[in-house]
Scaffold this active site. Sequence first.
Site, mmCIF file in Angstrom:
data_model
loop_
_atom_site.group_PDB
_atom_site.id
_atom_site.type_symbol
_atom_site.label_atom_id
_atom_site.label_comp_id
_atom_site.label_asym_id
_atom_site.label_seq_id
_atom_site.Cartn_x
_atom_site.Cartn_y
_atom_site.Cartn_z
ATOM 1 N N LYS A 22 0.840 -1.212 0.000
ATOM 2 C CA LYS A 22 0.000 0.000 0.000
ATOM 3 C C LYS A 22 0.872 1.258 0.000
ATOM 4 O O LYS A 22 0.671 2.165 -0.798
ATOM 5 C CB LYS A 22 -0.906 0.011 1.243
ATOM 6 C CG LYS A 22 -1.540 1.371 1.527
ATOM 7 C CD LYS A 22 -2.453 1.343 2.723
ATOM 8 C CE LYS A 22 -1.777 1.556 4.061
ATOM 9 N NZ LYS A 22 -1.466 2.965 4.407
ATOM 10 N N ASN A 23 1.838 1.288 0.908
ATOM 11 C CA ASN A 23 2.596 2.528 1.085
ATOM 12 C C ASN A 23 3.639 2.759 -0.002
ATOM 13 O O ASN A 23 4.280 3.812 -0.032
ATOM 14 C CB ASN A 23 3.227 2.577 2.488
ATOM 15 C CG ASN A 23 2.164 2.800 3.547
ATOM 16 O OD1 ASN A 23 1.018 3.138 3.220
ATOM 17 N ND2 ASN A 23 2.516 2.597 4.811
ATOM 18 N N CYS A 116 -4.900 12.668 13.294
ATOM 19 C CA CYS A 116 -5.628 11.419 13.035
ATOM 20 C C CYS A 116 -5.510 10.534 14.267
ATOM 21 O O CYS A 116 -4.946 10.947 15.278
ATOM 22 C CB CYS A 116 -5.093 10.726 11.796
ATOM 23 S SG CYS A 116 -3.525 9.942 12.050
ATOM 24 N N ARG A 121 0.540 14.393 13.444
ATOM 25 C CA ARG A 121 1.047 14.203 12.081
ATOM 26 C C ARG A 121 1.046 15.471 11.217
ATOM 27 O O ARG A 121 0.338 15.552 10.205
ATOM 28 C CB ARG A 121 0.292 13.063 11.388
ATOM 29 C CG ARG A 121 0.439 11.759 12.133
ATOM 30 C CD ARG A 121 -0.266 10.630 11.468
ATOM 31 N NE ARG A 121 0.433 10.122 10.311
ATOM 32 C CZ ARG A 121 -0.036 9.159 9.520
ATOM 33 N NH1 ARG A 121 -1.213 8.625 9.782
ATOM 34 N NH2 ARG A 121 0.644 8.722 8.495
ATOM 35 N N ASP A 304 4.435 0.399 12.185
ATOM 36 C CA ASP A 304 3.257 -0.260 11.612
ATOM 37 C C ASP A 304 3.130 -1.724 12.042
ATOM 38 O O ASP A 304 2.156 -2.389 11.687
ATOM 39 C CB ASP A 304 3.273 -0.160 10.079
ATOM 40 C CG ASP A 304 3.043 1.258 9.595
ATOM 41 O OD1 ASP A 304 2.587 2.092 10.401
ATOM 42 O OD2 ASP A 304 3.331 1.540 8.414
ATOM 43 N N ARG A 396 -8.796 -0.333 4.223
ATOM 44 C CA ARG A 396 -7.889 0.678 3.670
ATOM 45 C C ARG A 396 -6.537 0.055 3.357
ATOM 46 O O ARG A 396 -5.822 0.524 2.477
ATOM 47 C CB ARG A 396 -7.680 1.814 4.677
ATOM 48 C CG ARG A 396 -8.867 2.716 4.864
ATOM 49 C CD ARG A 396 -8.472 3.928 5.698
ATOM 50 N NE ARG A 396 -7.077 4.245 5.424
ATOM 51 C CZ ARG A 396 -6.161 4.518 6.349
ATOM 52 N NH1 ARG A 396 -6.492 4.566 7.609
ATOM 53 N NH2 ARG A 396 -4.928 4.774 6.007
HETATM 54 N N1 EPU Z 1 6.460 14.535 11.072
HETATM 55 C C1 EPU Z 1 6.559 15.859 11.377
HETATM 56 N N2 EPU Z 1 6.462 16.768 10.363
HETATM 57 C C2 EPU Z 1 6.295 16.413 9.076
HETATM 58 C C3 EPU Z 1 6.195 15.047 8.759
HETATM 59 C C4 EPU Z 1 6.284 14.129 9.780
HETATM 60 O O1 EPU Z 1 6.719 16.218 12.540
HETATM 61 O O2 EPU Z 1 6.228 17.301 8.205
HETATM 62 C C5 EPU Z 1 6.540 13.516 12.146
HETATM 63 C C6 EPU Z 1 5.270 12.690 12.290
HETATM 64 O O3 EPU Z 1 4.300 13.356 13.064
HETATM 65 C C7 EPU Z 1 5.786 11.431 12.932
HETATM 66 C C8 EPU Z 1 7.176 11.286 12.294
HETATM 67 O O4 EPU Z 1 7.504 12.569 11.779
HETATM 68 O O5 EPU Z 1 5.927 11.618 14.311
HETATM 69 C C9 EPU Z 1 7.283 10.271 11.169
HETATM 70 O O6 EPU Z 1 6.194 10.423 10.293
HETATM 71 P P1 EPU Z 1 6.273 10.170 8.735
HETATM 72 O O7 EPU Z 1 6.150 11.476 8.031
HETATM 73 O O8 EPU Z 1 7.453 9.334 8.418
HETATM 74 O O9 EPU Z 1 4.940 9.346 8.490
HETATM 75 P P2 EPU Z 1 4.040 9.424 7.209
HETATM 76 O O10 EPU Z 1 4.900 9.665 6.035
HETATM 77 O O11 EPU Z 1 2.892 10.340 7.437
HETATM 78 C C10 EPU Z 1 4.198 6.893 6.581
HETATM 79 C C11 EPU Z 1 3.238 5.763 6.363
HETATM 80 C C12 EPU Z 1 2.643 5.349 7.698
HETATM 81 C C13 EPU Z 1 3.792 4.905 8.616
HETATM 82 C C14 EPU Z 1 4.806 6.057 8.749
HETATM 83 C C15 EPU Z 1 6.034 5.674 9.565
HETATM 84 C C16 EPU Z 1 2.427 6.167 4.133
HETATM 85 C C17 EPU Z 1 1.307 6.540 3.238
HETATM 86 N N3 EPU Z 1 2.194 6.192 5.444
HETATM 87 O O12 EPU Z 1 3.447 7.952 7.155
HETATM 88 O O13 EPU Z 1 1.792 4.235 7.449
HETATM 89 O O14 EPU Z 1 3.296 4.570 9.888
HETATM 90 O O15 EPU Z 1 5.249 6.469 7.442
HETATM 91 O O16 EPU Z 1 6.694 4.612 9.001
HETATM 92 O O17 EPU Z 1 3.497 5.814 3.652
HETATM 93 C C18 EPU Z 1 0.005 2.762 7.855
HETATM 94 O O18 EPU Z 1 0.253 2.216 6.762
HETATM 95 O O19 EPU Z 1 -0.791 2.246 8.702
HETATM 96 C C19 EPU Z 1 0.656 4.021 8.199
HETATM 97 C C20 EPU Z 1 0.215 4.835 9.152
#
Ligand code: EPU
Length: 417
Positions: A22-23, A116, A121, A304, A396
Amino acid sequence: MDKLTITGGKRLKGTVEISGSKNAALPIMAASILAPGEHHLENIPHLKDVSTMGRLLANLGAGFHIEKNRAILDCTKISRFEAPYDLVSTMRASVLTLGPLVARLGKAKVSLPGGCAIGARPIDLHLMGLEKMGATITLESGYVIAKAKRLKGASVYFDIPTVTGTENIMMAAVLAEGKTLIENAAREPEVVDLADALKSMGARITGAGESVIEVEGVNGLRPLRHVVIPDRIETGTFMVAAGITGGDITIRKCNLQHLDAVVNKLKDTGIRIRPLSGGVRVTGPERLRAVNAKTMPYPGFPTDMQAQFMAMMCIAEGTSVLSESIFENRFMHVAELRRLGADITIEGSTATVQGIQKLRGATLMATDLRASASLIVAALAAAGETTIRRIYHLDRGYERIEQKLVQIGADIRRDKE
Ligand code: EPU
């Protein structure tokens, strides 16, 4: 709304096939915005999030068609540049259209995702990166508006290695003028898969999978052709399902190289994991051993998998300490696991799980995607019947999960509420 009813206590046995990630699929679908023409994607999982991304792209003017596990996206015309609130609010990954839209059209209007179930996030790091590349960013009525005639290569350092942030900046950088360095980049396999897909379009990227990614901007790209990697979290979830039921299953179409940290921890609990050609055989022990784990960015133990691992620790011998260091609110499953009799205490970002002999079935509520998966694996091991309500989260991210589980001997049924 659908609910699942599971009668626990069956040892899982048989063979299961893993779907596309998915990701990885979501950012690669968003990458199609970058080039006109017809894009071909293979190993696309049938998931709610994939159809939401398809709707979002169609809303931008693209053609979207999915047949079996192949998606065809026609991005000859991208006539709109807005990711509206109703789509972003159902799927945060909609924010992945931001980088490609600014790169192709010079403007993007994307609804701010808001918090969320697992944490606040924010997307400040995505926005900082685009600003560094010369975009002007404004916030209006809950929308981010980003504009740039043509983005310029820049040095972008992330305080936190954000997965979708790295993906957004990488997609923005492929059409920028000059070289972009992404420092402290996320190293997840999904980032590498996106880089590979972008390279199939003619992008010039080196270092994906390492902390510094270098992107040399090009003037145009061709449509992409790519086979999406297997879902490592689905793979890990089935491994846990085998472990918690004392089962013996073969998992096919997976990539164990993406699961080093998970495999290590699972072996420590007593689960036998033997690679086979094209798959892996996973055998659960008589009784699991308690093991500590701390979630970390890749190659660390994935957040995850935290909820599913915790479900297993509920019936392990001994006490395990699980620390969540990625998201501030990712223990929503704890209250539900307690309803099955689990002995878990939480202090800040640490959960202490005192293993008990047996969980007992109850009615539960799914709160987010991975929490839903953890409740399913817990229910597979619990005595009696468990009903899991609000399972739309599950659809999802897991393709036909109950069918796959039935195939390996689980007693699980989906009904309308
Ligand atoms: N963060 C910030 N600022 C930003 C972006 C992130 O503070 O601008 C923080 C987040 O709040 C979090 C940390 O950085 O504390 C890491 O978040 P990240 O941005 O890496 O997460 P994401 O990109 O929003 C993806 C996956 C998630 C998975 C996370 C961590 C996708 C679509 N989603 O989310 O997947 O948990 O990386 O590996 O790729 C899931 O599939 O169930 C899921 C939640």
